[in-house]
Write a protein that holds these residues in place. Structure first.
Motif, mmCIF file in Angstrom:
data_model
loop_
_atom_site.group_PDB
_atom_site.id
_atom_site.type_symbol
_atom_site.label_atom_id
_atom_site.label_comp_id
_atom_site.label_asym_id
_atom_site.label_seq_id
_atom_site.Cartn_x
_atom_site.Cartn_y
_atom_site.Cartn_z
ATOM 1 N N MET A 1 -4.429 -19.714 -3.079
ATOM 2 C CA MET A 1 -3.949 -18.606 -2.270
ATOM 3 C C MET A 1 -4.991 -18.330 -1.190
ATOM 4 N N THR A 2 -4.531 -18.171 0.023
ATOM 5 C CA THR A 2 -5.430 -17.850 1.125
ATOM 6 C C THR A 2 -5.584 -16.332 1.244
ATOM 7 N N LEU A 3 -6.591 -15.917 1.980
ATOM 8 C CA LEU A 3 -6.797 -14.489 2.213
ATOM 9 C C LEU A 3 -5.602 -13.892 2.951
ATOM 10 N N LEU A 4 -5.062 -14.621 3.913
ATOM 11 C CA LEU A 4 -3.898 -14.135 4.661
ATOM 12 C C LEU A 4 -2.698 -13.935 3.735
ATOM 13 N N GLN A 5 -2.441 -14.910 2.878
ATOM 14 C CA GLN A 5 -1.313 -14.780 1.951
ATOM 15 C C GLN A 5 -1.528 -13.628 0.977
ATOM 16 N N ALA A 6 -2.752 -13.487 0.490
ATOM 17 C CA ALA A 6 -3.053 -12.376 -0.419
ATOM 18 C C ALA A 6 -2.875 -11.036 0.284
ATOM 19 N N CYS A 7 -3.250 -10.973 1.558
ATOM 20 C CA CYS A 7 -3.083 -9.742 2.335
ATOM 21 C C CYS A 7 -1.596 -9.400 2.471
ATOM 22 N N ARG A 8 -0.788 -10.396 2.767
ATOM 23 C CA ARG A 8 0.664 -10.175 2.902
ATOM 24 C C ARG A 8 1.292 -9.781 1.567
ATOM 25 N N ASP A 9 0.924 -10.520 0.503
ATOM 26 C CA ASP A 9 1.497 -10.235 -0.818
ATOM 27 C C ASP A 9 1.098 -8.850 -1.312
ATOM 28 N N SER A 10 -0.156 -8.472 -1.086
ATOM 29 C CA SER A 10 -0.608 -7.159 -1.542
ATOM 30 C C SER A 10 0.090 -6.038 -0.776
ATOM 31 N N ALA A 11 0.394 -6.259 0.502
ATOM 32 C CA ALA A 11 1.143 -5.260 1.267
ATOM 33 C C ALA A 11 2.536 -5.062 0.659
ATOM 34 N N LYS A 12 3.152 -6.142 0.234
ATOM 35 C CA LYS A 12 4.472 -6.044 -0.415
ATOM 36 C C LYS A 12 4.374 -5.298 -1.743
ATOM 37 N N ILE A 13 3.312 -5.579 -2.486
ATOM 38 C CA ILE A 13 3.131 -4.944 -3.795
ATOM 39 C C ILE A 13 2.949 -3.436 -3.642
ATOM 40 N N LEU A 14 2.081 -3.021 -2.733
ATOM 41 C CA LEU A 14 1.816 -1.590 -2.609
ATOM 42 C C LEU A 14 3.026 -0.824 -2.095
ATOM 43 N N GLN A 15 3.937 -1.501 -1.413
ATOM 44 C CA GLN A 15 5.135 -0.822 -0.924
ATOM 45 C C GLN A 15 6.138 -0.523 -2.027
ATOM 46 N N ARG A 16 5.866 -1.002 -3.222
ATOM 47 C CA ARG A 16 6.714 -0.652 -4.367
ATOM 48 C C ARG A 16 6.501 0.797 -4.784
ATOM 49 N N ASN A 17 5.339 1.347 -4.419
ATOM 50 C CA ASN A 17 5.028 2.739 -4.714
ATOM 51 C C ASN A 17 5.564 3.589 -3.566
ATOM 52 N N PRO A 18 6.418 4.565 -3.843
ATOM 53 C CA PRO A 18 7.040 5.335 -2.756
ATOM 54 C C PRO A 18 6.035 6.049 -1.842
ATOM 55 N N GLU A 19 4.983 6.617 -2.421
ATOM 56 C CA GLU A 19 4.002 7.335 -1.599
ATOM 57 C C GLU A 19 3.234 6.378 -0.704
ATOM 58 N N LEU A 20 2.768 5.258 -1.269
ATOM 59 C CA LEU A 20 2.041 4.275 -0.468
ATOM 60 C C LEU A 20 2.952 3.615 0.556
ATOM 61 N N SER A 21 4.211 3.436 0.205
ATOM 62 C CA SER A 21 5.167 2.858 1.136
ATOM 63 C C SER A 21 5.342 3.752 2.363
#
Length: 106
Positions: A1-21
């Protein structure tokens, strides 16, 4: 996994939380999506350049993803939502202390 991919994936993960989204959407409106990702990548790269994170963060994809999630959360709370870093660190210390005290030694 590259840093760019991890950055994109983590953005998707945090958007699962309504407040962080909601804070993420505010950040996209404020920075634009491209500038937002560049800003986060720059922050993560600077943290990496400090030297101490290389072994811990890049030893496996899960660690890298976890690091990126933490970077996103800190950035969104401090830079977008206006939480003071001192307050954020105090909350984190309290949470980690509670987790540690609830953890079994066996």
């Amino acid at each position: 996994m590259t840093l760019l991919q991890a950055c994109r994936d983590s953005a998707k993960i945090l958007q699962r939380n309504p407040e962080l989204s909601a804070i993420y959407r505010d950040a996209v409106r404020r920075y634009g999506e491209g500038e937002l990702y560049l800003t986060l990548m720059d922050l993560m790269t600077k943290a990496y350049e400090g030297g101490a994170l290389e072994e811990a963060v890049f030893k496996n994809p899960q660690s890298l993803l976890s690091f990126c999630c933490g970077a996103w959360i800190q950035f969104l709370l401090v830079e977008v939502a206006g939480v003071k870093k001192v307050d954020l660190h105090a909350v984190a210390r309290k949470i980690f202390k509670e987790i540690h005290s609830n953890r079994s030694l066996h």
